[in-house]
Scaffold this motif. Structure first.
Motif, PDB file in Angstrom:
ATOM      1  N   PHE A   7      27.364  85.092  12.376  1.00  0.00           N
ATOM      2  CA  PHE A   7      26.972  84.219  11.266  1.00  0.00           C
ATOM      3  C   PHE A   7      25.461  84.009  11.248  1.00  0.00           C
ATOM      4  O   PHE A   7      24.790  84.081  12.275  1.00  0.00           O
ATOM      5  N   HIS A   8      24.960  83.678  10.078  1.00  0.00           N
ATOM      6  CA  HIS A   8      23.546  83.336   9.934  1.00  0.00           C
ATOM      7  C   HIS A   8      23.415  82.138   8.999  1.00  0.00           C
ATOM      8  O   HIS A   8      24.363  81.734   8.320  1.00  0.00           O
ATOM      9  N   GLY A   9      22.231  81.548   8.975  1.00  0.00           N
ATOM     10  CA  GLY A   9      21.947  80.462   8.046  1.00  0.00           C
ATOM     11  C   GLY A   9      22.823  79.234   8.256  1.00  0.00           C
ATOM     12  O   GLY A   9      23.171  78.870   9.389  1.00  0.00           O
ATOM     13  N   TYR A  10      23.211  78.605   7.144  1.00  0.00           N
ATOM     14  CA  TYR A  10      23.987  77.363   7.205  1.00  0.00           C
ATOM     15  C   TYR A  10      25.340  77.580   7.875  1.00  0.00           C
ATOM     16  O   TYR A  10      25.812  76.717   8.624  1.00  0.00           O
ATOM     17  N   ALA A  11      25.968  78.709   7.632  1.00  0.00           N
ATOM     18  CA  ALA A  11      27.275  78.990   8.243  1.00  0.00           C
ATOM     19  C   ALA A  11      27.178  78.969   9.767  1.00  0.00           C
ATOM     20  O   ALA A  11      28.049  78.433  10.454  1.00  0.00           O
ATOM     21  N   LYS A  12      26.113  79.560  10.295  1.00  0.00           N
ATOM     22  CA  LYS A  12      25.896  79.572  11.744  1.00  0.00           C
ATOM     23  C   LYS A  12      25.692  78.153  12.260  1.00  0.00           C
ATOM     24  O   LYS A  12      26.287  77.756  13.276  1.00  0.00           O
ATOM     25  N   TRP A  13      24.863  77.382  11.569  1.00  0.00           N
ATOM     26  CA  TRP A  13      24.598  76.000  11.979  1.00  0.00           C
ATOM     27  C   TRP A  13      25.872  75.174  11.950  1.00  0.00           C
ATOM     28  O   TRP A  13      26.182  74.449  12.898  1.00  0.00           O
ATOM     29  N   TYR A  14      26.647  75.304  10.877  1.00  0.00           N
ATOM     30  CA  TYR A  14      27.879  74.522  10.730  1.00  0.00           C
ATOM     31  C   TYR A  14      28.876  74.867  11.835  1.00  0.00           C
ATOM     32  O   TYR A  14      29.420  73.976  12.502  1.00  0.00           O
ATOM     33  N   ALA A  15      29.137  76.151  12.028  1.00  0.00           N
ATOM     34  CA  ALA A  15      30.131  76.578  13.008  1.00  0.00           C
ATOM     35  C   ALA A  15      29.731  76.187  14.422  1.00  0.00           C
ATOM     36  O   ALA A  15      30.550  75.721  15.215  1.00  0.00           O
ATOM     37  N   LYS A  16      28.452  76.367  14.740  1.00  0.00           N
ATOM     38  CA  LYS A  16      27.978  76.058  16.086  1.00  0.00           C
ATOM     39  C   LYS A  16      28.100  74.568  16.383  1.00  0.00           C
ATOM     40  O   LYS A  16      28.520  74.170  17.478  1.00  0.00           O
ATOM     41  N   ASN A  17      27.744  73.739  15.423  1.00  0.00           N
ATOM     42  CA  ASN A  17      27.857  72.296  15.610  1.00  0.00           C
ATOM     43  C   ASN A  17      29.314  71.866  15.778  1.00  0.00           C
ATOM     44  O   ASN A  17      29.617  71.008  16.607  1.00  0.00           O
ATOM     45  N   LEU A  18      30.203  72.466  15.007  1.00  0.00           N
ATOM     46  CA  LEU A  18      31.626  72.135  15.121  1.00  0.00           C
ATOM     47  C   LEU A  18      32.168  72.550  16.486  1.00  0.00           C
ATOM     48  O   LEU A  18      32.900  71.785  17.137  1.00  0.00           O
ATOM     49  N   ILE A  19      31.806  73.741  16.940  1.00  0.00           N
ATOM     50  CA  ILE A  19      32.274  74.244  18.239  1.00  0.00           C
ATOM     51  C   ILE A  19      31.852  73.317  19.375  1.00  0.00           C
ATOM     52  O   ILE A  19      32.664  72.930  20.225  1.00  0.00           O
ATOM     53  N   TYR A  20      30.575  72.928  19.393  1.00  0.00           N
ATOM     54  CA  TYR A  20      30.082  72.079  20.488  1.00  0.00           C
ATOM     55  C   TYR A  20      30.583  70.644  20.354  1.00  0.00           C
ATOM     56  O   TYR A  20      30.783  69.960  21.365  1.00  0.00           O
ATOM     57  N   ASP A  21      30.802  70.193  19.147  1.00  0.00           N
ATOM     58  CA  ASP A  21      31.373  68.860  18.930  1.00  0.00           C
ATOM     59  C   ASP A  21      32.768  68.778  19.546  1.00  0.00           C
ATOM     60  O   ASP A  21      33.093  67.833  20.277  1.00  0.00           O
ATOM     61  N   VAL A  22      33.601  69.777  19.258  1.00  0.00           N
ATOM     62  CA  VAL A  22      34.958  69.817  19.810  1.00  0.00           C
ATOM     63  C   VAL A  22      34.910  69.969  21.332  1.00  0.00           C
ATOM     64  O   VAL A  22      35.667  69.309  22.058  1.00  0.00           O
ATOM     65  N   ALA A  23      34.012  70.817  21.820  1.00  0.00           N
ATOM     66  CA  ALA A  23      33.907  71.052  23.265  1.00  0.00           C
ATOM     67  C   ALA A  23      33.552  69.769  24.009  1.00  0.00           C
ATOM     68  O   ALA A  23      34.131  69.460  25.063  1.00  0.00           O
ATOM     69  N   ARG A  24      32.580  69.007  23.461  1.00  0.00           N
ATOM     70  CA  ARG A  24      32.153  67.766  24.113  1.00  0.00           C
ATOM     71  C   ARG A  24      33.235  66.684  24.032  1.00  0.00           C
ATOM     72  O   ARG A  24      33.523  66.016  25.029  1.00  0.00           O
ATOM     73  N   LYS A  25      33.819  66.549  22.868  1.00  0.00           N
ATOM     74  CA  LYS A  25      34.773  65.448  22.647  1.00  0.00           C
ATOM     75  C   LYS A  25      36.057  65.627  23.458  1.00  0.00           C
ATOM     76  O   LYS A  25      36.630  64.650  23.957  1.00  0.00           O
ATOM     77  N   PHE A  26      36.492  66.883  23.626  1.00  0.00           N
ATOM     78  CA  PHE A  26      37.776  67.129  24.285  1.00  0.00           C
ATOM     79  C   PHE A  26      37.626  67.858  25.624  1.00  0.00           C
ATOM     80  O   PHE A  26      38.624  68.239  26.234  1.00  0.00           O
ATOM     81  N   ASN A  27      36.390  68.047  26.058  1.00  0.00           N
ATOM     82  CA  ASN A  27      36.110  68.682  27.347  1.00  0.00           C
ATOM     83  C   ASN A  27      36.820  70.032  27.477  1.00  0.00           C
ATOM     84  O   ASN A  27      37.547  70.300  28.442  1.00  0.00           O
ATOM     85  N   VAL A  28      36.605  70.885  26.474  1.00  0.00           N
ATOM     86  CA  VAL A  28      37.145  72.247  26.509  1.00  0.00           C
ATOM     87  C   VAL A  28      35.970  73.226  26.482  1.00  0.00           C
ATOM     88  O   VAL A  28      34.959  72.983  25.833  1.00  0.00           O
ATOM     89  N   LYS A  29      36.122  74.340  27.179  1.00  0.00           N
ATOM     90  CA  LYS A  29      34.987  75.240  27.364  1.00  0.00           C
ATOM     91  C   LYS A  29      35.299  76.703  27.031  1.00  0.00           C
ATOM     92  O   LYS A  29      34.523  77.599  27.355  1.00  0.00           O
ATOM     93  N   GLY A  30      36.432  76.946  26.371  1.00  0.00           N
ATOM     94  CA  GLY A  30      36.828  78.317  26.079  1.00  0.00           C
ATOM     95  C   GLY A  30      35.795  79.089  25.285  1.00  0.00           C
ATOM     96  O   GLY A  30      35.541  80.259  25.552  1.00  0.00           O
ATOM     97  N   VAL A  31      35.169  78.429  24.296  1.00  0.00           N
ATOM     98  CA  VAL A  31      34.191  79.100  23.436  1.00  0.00           C
ATOM     99  C   VAL A  31      32.774  78.924  23.955  1.00  0.00           C
ATOM    100  O   VAL A  31      31.931  79.812  23.810  1.00  0.00           O
TER     101      VAL A  31
END
Length: 237
Positions: free
Chosen positions: A9-33
């Motif tokens: 991904f590039h641009g806004y799509a990259k920013w959106y997806a990356k933020n969602l991935i790390y948000d879920v990882a931090r909130k639920f303590n998962v590290k698969g991605v």
């Protein structure tokens, strides 16, 4: 050696997806991605193995040369509810993207050990948000993600990325119509050139669409005019 063909991904799509991935990882303590740094992407073929790297690169160049504008949309969330649960961003592919992926699969399957789903005509285009260590947390993560406003993001596939052992080996640039080595693929100046060409091509494409629509509009008016004339004449007979 393990290879993977993907689009990053590039641009806004990259920013959106990356933020969602790390948000879920931090909130639920998962590290698969996030275990090896999150790179939002769509897998196009693999992972797989082959003894013919030169042919692999040649086939990707051959496929890439046949495509120009390859649009798609990120549209909402979904999940695979199988043995290994996966939550992902749902991808709505264009016909160009479907055809390009099929071409890649057909070409590489001849000399590699690709997975069975690589040759599936109903291939599910997706970008993973969470997987591996989410099994018993799945319901909570899924409920949390659904509280977000569903994304609806337009994007163009600009480069076909060849990954070797988790690192960029080459990228074929659809805009520049050339193969990039790792250094060139990571170059900001090269990326800026890619974006400039995308803007030019989409501008030309939109102008063509405008011309077609104007011609169609004029023809509709002519047809309506002629139908009115001949309709009146027929009524007078």
């Amino acid at each position: 050696m393990v290879y993977l063909i993907e689009f990053r991904f590039h641009g806004y799509a990259k920013w959106y997806a990356k933020n969602l991935i790390y948000d879920v990882a931090r909130k639920f303590n998962v590290k698969g991605v996030t275990e090896n740094r999150a790179v939002p992407h769509i897998s196009l073929f693999g992972p797989f193995q082959t003894n013919d790297e030169r042919r692999l690169v040649s086939e990707i160049i051959s496929v890439g040369k046949r495509y120009d504008l390859v649009p798609f949309r990120i549209r909402g969330f979904n999940f695979f509810n199988n043995r290994k649960k996966v939550i992902y961003l749902d991808i709505e592919p264009s016909e160009e993207l479907k055809c390009m992926r099929r071409d890649i699969s057909y070409s590489l399957s001849k000399f590699s050990n690709g997975k069975s789903f690589d040759n599936n005509h109903n291939f599910t285009f997706h970008a993973t948000v969470a997987f591996k260590d989410i099994d018993y947390k799945f319901d909570r993560i899924w409920n949390y993600i659904q509280q977000n406003q569903e994304p609806y993001i337009h994007q163009h596939l600009l480069r076909i990325t060849i990954i070797k052992n988790s690192r960029i080996l080459y990228e074929y640039d659809l805009m520049q119509k050339r193969l990039l080595n790792r250094r060139q693929a990571l170059s900001k100046s090269s990326w800026n050139r890619t974006i400039e060409l995308l803007k030019q091509k989409t501008s030309d494409f939109n102008q063509d669409i405008d011309v077609i629509q104007k011609h169609e509009s004029v023809w509709d008016k002519i047809k309506s005019f002629l139908e009115n004339i001949f309709g009146k004449r027929n009524n007078m007979k």
